[in-house]
Design an enzyme around this catalytic site. Structure first.
Site, PDB file in Angstrom:
ATOM      1  CE  LYS A 106      51.545  56.520  11.138  1.00 24.13           C
ATOM      2  NZ  LYS A 106      51.912  56.673  12.567  1.00 24.13           N
ATOM      3  CB  SER A 107      50.963  59.969   6.478  1.00 31.01           C
ATOM      4  OG  SER A 107      51.760  60.001   7.636  1.00 31.01           O
ATOM      5  N   GLY A 111      46.899  57.976  15.780  1.00 24.26           N
ATOM      6  CA  GLY A 111      46.574  59.391  15.643  1.00 24.26           C
ATOM      7  C   GLY A 111      46.038  59.725  14.266  1.00 24.26           C
ATOM      8  CB  SER A 162      50.594  68.979  11.062  1.00 27.83           C
ATOM      9  OG  SER A 162      50.944  67.612  10.903  1.00 27.83           O
ATOM     10  CB  SER A 222      54.451  68.126  10.981  1.00 25.82           C
ATOM     11  OG  SER A 222      55.100  67.780  12.179  1.00 25.82           O
ATOM     12  CG  ASP A 236      57.066  60.420  11.937  1.00 26.00           C
ATOM     13  OD1 ASP A 236      57.013  60.970  13.057  1.00 26.00           O
ATOM     14  OD2 ASP A 236      56.068  59.952  11.371  1.00 26.00           O
ATOM     15  NE  ARG A 252      57.747  58.565  17.913  1.00 27.09           N
ATOM     16  CZ  ARG A 252      57.145  58.483  16.730  1.00 27.09           C
ATOM     17  NH1 ARG A 252      57.208  59.510  15.892  1.00 27.09           N
ATOM     18  NH2 ARG A 252      56.501  57.385  16.379  1.00 27.09           N
ATOM     19  NE  ARG A 296      57.388  56.568  11.946  1.00 31.46           N
ATOM     20  CZ  ARG A 296      57.360  55.746  10.911  1.00 31.46           C
ATOM     21  NH1 ARG A 296      58.388  54.946  10.686  1.00 31.46           N
ATOM     22  NH2 ARG A 296      56.320  55.706  10.102  1.00 31.46           N
TER      23      ARG A 296
END
Length: 434
Positions: A22-23, A94, A170, A199, A320, A351, A395
């Site tokens: 995804k990133s 995000g 980040s 991160s 993550d 989370r 997640r």
């Protein structure tokens, strides 16, 4: 409420071809859209978050053509989107709203960005503050410091270093790094990071991908970054998206808990993602880990009781995948402590709070701090009353599938929330477990 019952599970073995990261996917899409020339993006993640970015780029006038088999041809705009006004729905992505906010603030147009209710609870004020330092005009149309946002045309002027906090997300720094080359003045601009940068591996992903598109950023440690302005991103022609290392963590942990071997393909020792180092954490916990350039394989711990070793681990480098460790800690021989995870609080849900609440349902003893979690395995496992709640967080759902390796069945509420990054997760997980 829809739910899925999993386990109890005994074994895990098989091979998984990972979906795209995804990133990386959303960064590559935006860079390709801003570049000069055409880019064919291959192995793009097919998920809610990438569809948000694809839809937004379409509304901004970017030509994106599907080529089949998760490949897209993106015709770059040379740094200026054709449409100078747009209303953009960002869902809860995000990785889409933050870089787009920065890029659009430097476009000289009129744009609005909004999302689901949770998106309007996720902070963006530090990024907006950084952009205002160069003259950007951005208004909050709801609560101060949070989306929705209204972006207005404004002259951009850089006459001093830009200061941005690094201790919340980040993604604020990533957004500035990716957008600042669009500033038309020739020369360099310096970004100074205030506080400890969390991160860090995600910043490494950003810098690596910017370089693939022809823009080199110089950095002084993790506190100062010098970005060239007035330069154009250049399309690399073709780029492949790595498999998602965060998603790999669930299958690798399954290999450790279910004996294995479980192999993931699509990430390995040559990965640019920090979460690939999750395999090192499993190794520290006693799992048997092997890896190549594009694959990782895990087998269970070589001890009679099959338990993992309890560890204390700084998880700044795997924020993550650290969620996966928190659930794996249920199967350790003592108390596991995960630190430097303050960013968990501003993700798809809080989370830290959610993880502590759901682990306790299984009988674990959990201590939750501002930036750490301490997990002691259950002395007596309990079936989770009402099931494991997932908080519309992909997640949470994927991590707690691993709890089914315990002696009680686990009910996962709202399992479809995995569509954010891995729509077929439970099918893939079921294919390697029994």
């Amino acid at each position: 409420m829809e739910h899925l019952d999993v386990g109890p599970l005994k074994t895990a073995r098989g091979t998984i071809k990972l979906p795209g990261s995804k990133s990386i996917s959303n960064r590559v899409l935006l860079l390709a859209a801003l570049a000069q020339g055409e880019t064919v993006v291959r192995d793009l993640l097919d998920s809610d978050d990438t569809r948000v970015m694809l839809d937004a780029l379409g509304k901004l006038g970017v030509s994106v053509e599907g080529q089949g088999e998760n490949a897209y041809r993106v015709t770059g705009t040379g740094g200026r989107f054709p449409n100078t006004s747009a209303d953009l729905f960002m869902g809860n992505a995000g990785t889409a709203i933050r870089p787009l906010t920065a890029a659009l603030a430097l476009q000289g147009g009129e744009y609005t960005l909004h999302g689901v209710p949770r998106m309007h609870e996720r902070p963006i004020g530090d990024l907006v503050d950084g952009l205002r330092q160069v003259g950007a005009r951005i208004d909050y149309t709801g609560n101060e410091g949070y989306p929705p946002l209204a972006i207005h045309a404004a002259p951009v002027k850089i006459d001093a270093p830009i200061r941005v906090r690094g201790d919340v997300s980040s993604q604020f720094l990533t957004a500035l790094l990716m957008a600042l080359p669009l500033v038309e003045s020739a020369g360099n601009v310096t970004i100074e990071v205030v506080g400890e940068l969390i991160s860090k591996p995600y910043i490494e992903i950003t810098l690596n991908l910017m370089a693939r598109f022809g823009v080199q950023v110089a950095r002084d440690g993790w506190s100062s970054f010098t970005v060239p302005t007035g330069v154009a991103y250049t399309a690399p022609g073709e780029i492949f998206v790595e498999g998602d290392a965060s998603s790999a963590s669930y299958f690798l942990a399954a290999g450790a808990l279910g004996g294995g071997p479980v192999r993931v393909e699509g990430v390995g020792m040559s990965s640019i993602q920090g979460d690939v180092r999750f395999a090192d954490a499993l190794n520290r916990m006693g799992a048997n880990v092997m890896a190549g350039g594009n694959w990782i394989e895990v087998r269970g711990a070589e001890r009679d009781d099959g338990k993992l070793h309890a560890v204390e681990l700084d998880c700044n480098h795997i924020p993550d995948a650290a969620m996966t460790l928190a659930v794996a800690a249920l199967f350790a021989d003592g108390t596991t402590t995960l630190t430097n995870i303050a960013s968990w609080r501003v993700k798809e849900t809080d989370r830290l709070s959610a993880m502590a609440t759901e682990l306790r349902k299984l009988g674990a003893e959990v201590e939750e701090g501002a930036d750490y979690i301490r997990v002691t395995p259950p002395s007596q496992w309990t079936p989770p009353a009402g099931g494991i709640d997932t908080y519309d967080d992909h997640r949470m759902a994927m991590a707690f599938s691993l709890a089914a390796f315990g002696p009680v069945p686990v009910r996962i509420n709202d399992p479809r929330c995995v569509a954010k990054t891995f729509p077929e997760y439970f099918t893939a997980f079921g294919g390697i477990t029994a």
